[in-house]
Design a protein around this motif. Structure first.
Motif, mmCIF file in Angstrom:
data_model
loop_
_atom_site.group_PDB
_atom_site.id
_atom_site.type_symbol
_atom_site.label_atom_id
_atom_site.label_comp_id
_atom_site.label_asym_id
_atom_site.label_seq_id
_atom_site.Cartn_x
_atom_site.Cartn_y
_atom_site.Cartn_z
ATOM 1 N N GLY A 197 0.798 -1.220 0.000
ATOM 2 C CA GLY A 197 0.000 0.000 0.000
ATOM 3 C C GLY A 197 0.832 1.271 0.000
ATOM 4 N N TRP A 198 0.131 2.405 -0.031
ATOM 5 C CA TRP A 198 0.767 3.719 -0.018
ATOM 6 C C TRP A 198 0.117 4.589 1.052
ATOM 7 C CZ3 TRP A 198 -0.995 1.198 -4.324
ATOM 8 C CH2 TRP A 198 -0.057 0.871 -5.323
ATOM 9 N N TRP A 199 0.918 5.416 1.697
ATOM 10 C CA TRP A 199 0.368 6.342 2.687
ATOM 11 C C TRP A 199 -0.526 7.382 2.027
ATOM 12 C CZ3 TRP A 199 0.349 5.853 7.801
ATOM 13 C CH2 TRP A 199 1.276 4.986 8.392
ATOM 14 N N SER A 200 -0.291 7.672 0.765
ATOM 15 C CA SER A 200 -1.051 8.730 0.085
ATOM 16 C C SER A 200 -2.274 8.199 -0.661
ATOM 17 C CB SER A 200 -0.133 9.456 -0.904
ATOM 18 O OG SER A 200 0.389 8.547 -1.880
ATOM 19 N N TRP A 201 -2.546 6.877 -0.601
ATOM 20 C CA TRP A 201 -3.573 6.292 -1.459
ATOM 21 C C TRP A 201 -4.949 6.898 -1.217
ATOM 22 C CZ3 TRP A 201 -8.147 3.849 -1.980
ATOM 23 C CH2 TRP A 201 -8.373 3.134 -3.156
ATOM 24 N N TYR A 202 -5.389 6.944 0.028
ATOM 25 C CA TYR A 202 -6.743 7.435 0.319
ATOM 26 C C TYR A 202 -6.878 8.929 0.041
ATOM 27 C CZ TYR A 202 -7.895 2.959 2.402
ATOM 28 O OH TYR A 202 -8.134 1.615 2.587
ATOM 29 N N LEU A 203 -5.827 9.677 0.303
ATOM 30 C CA LEU A 203 -5.868 11.109 0.015
ATOM 31 C C LEU A 203 -5.995 11.340 -1.486
ATOM 32 C CD1 LEU A 203 -5.673 14.048 0.893
ATOM 33 C CD2 LEU A 203 -3.175 13.839 0.790
ATOM 34 N N LEU A 204 -5.182 10.624 -2.269
ATOM 35 C CA LEU A 204 -5.253 10.785 -3.721
ATOM 36 C C LEU A 204 -6.586 10.268 -4.276
ATOM 37 C CD1 LEU A 204 -1.618 9.766 -4.725
ATOM 38 C CD2 LEU A 204 -2.596 12.060 -4.639
#
Length: 266
Positions: A167-174
């Motif tokens: 996963g990515w820390w920025s996934w939900y924000l993006l």
């Protein structure tokens, strides 16, 4: 949202009215916990908001929050008791998995051993398995299975042409920026900014709307490995709608002021 709203009204209402909103907040919490396992994230957020609410005296904080959590847990037990008494399998598996006990990890499981940490280690430990947990065994098994699926089965995630199993820390924000409509995101951002800039007059709104939204977003981002859909942060959207409503009210007030000035000028 209903849980936090009832907690907000509970903090504002004096005397008997405050007690009614305390009961409403507890009932909403219980129903939320019964509807989705991820609703457990509400518990630390309620604790944080209640502690930071300066208008609640220390004793009132502890008592009211205690009643809210107690009511929520009681509804969870009642809900799973209905499952245990209605529609049991012939072997009575559900009934065996729901003993009335504060030590669910010490009781035999109806579906095998727990699969995810830290529940696996706690169940295997001779001492930790007797740790009091005020939730039914079957509820813990559901939380464990959901956690195990997210960690080991669901995924991989996809973002901007790349695949990832971690996963990515920025996934939900993006994902929010890509899938949210521009007017909605703009109004929500302006509303949050207005609450922050007018913190003195609107501290409570900031505490009960902005803080839960940020905490929910952060907790979901930190705890989900398989980022496979925006639905995981859907509980954040009602708070963003409230912030957008604040911006819409401010915009309407500004328009009325401009119209008033124009009429006087003409």
């Amino acid at each position: 949202l209903v849980t936090v709203f009832a907690a907000f009204e509970r903090a504002l209402a004096p005397g008997p009215f405050g007690h009614r909103w305390t009961i409403a907040s507890g009932a909403a919490l219980g129903l939320a916990l019964l509807s989705r396992f991820s609703s457990m994230l509400i518990l630390p957020i309620l604790l944080l908001v209640t502690v930071l609410d300066a208008r609640l005296a220390g004793g009132h904080r502890r008592r009211r929050l205690g009643v809210v959590i107690l009511m929520g847990l009681l509804l969870v037990h009642l809900g799973y008791a209905v499952i245990a008494t209605g529609g049991n399998p012939p072997d009575g598996g559900f009934r065996q998995s729901l003993p009335l006990s504060l030590f669910p990890l010490a009781h035999p499981s109806s579906s095998g051993k727990l699969l995810s940490e830290p529940l696996t280690s706690m169940e295997a430990s001779p001492s930790l398995r007797w740790l009091p947990i005020p939730l039914p065994r079957l509820y813990l098994e559901g939380v464990d299975l959901a956690r195990y699926k997210n960690l080991h089965i669901e995924g991989p995630g996809y973002l901007n042409g790349s695949l990832s199993s971690s996963g990515w820390w920025s996934w939900y924000l993006l994902a929010l920026l890509m899938k949210g409509t521009l007017p909605f995101l703009l109004l929500a951002a302006i509303g949050m900014a207005l609450w922050i800039l007018r913190n003195g007059a609107h501290r409570r709104e900031l505490l009960y709307v902005a803080l839960p939204a940020v905490c929910l977003f952060g907790l979901v981002t930190a705890l989900t490995r398989a980022q496979i859909g925006l639905r995981y942060i859907l509980p954040v959207f009602p708070f963003l709608c409230l912030a957008g409503g604040q911006a819409a009210v401010a915009f309407d007030t500004l328009c009325n002021l401009v119209r008033h000035v124009c009429r006087r000028g003409s």
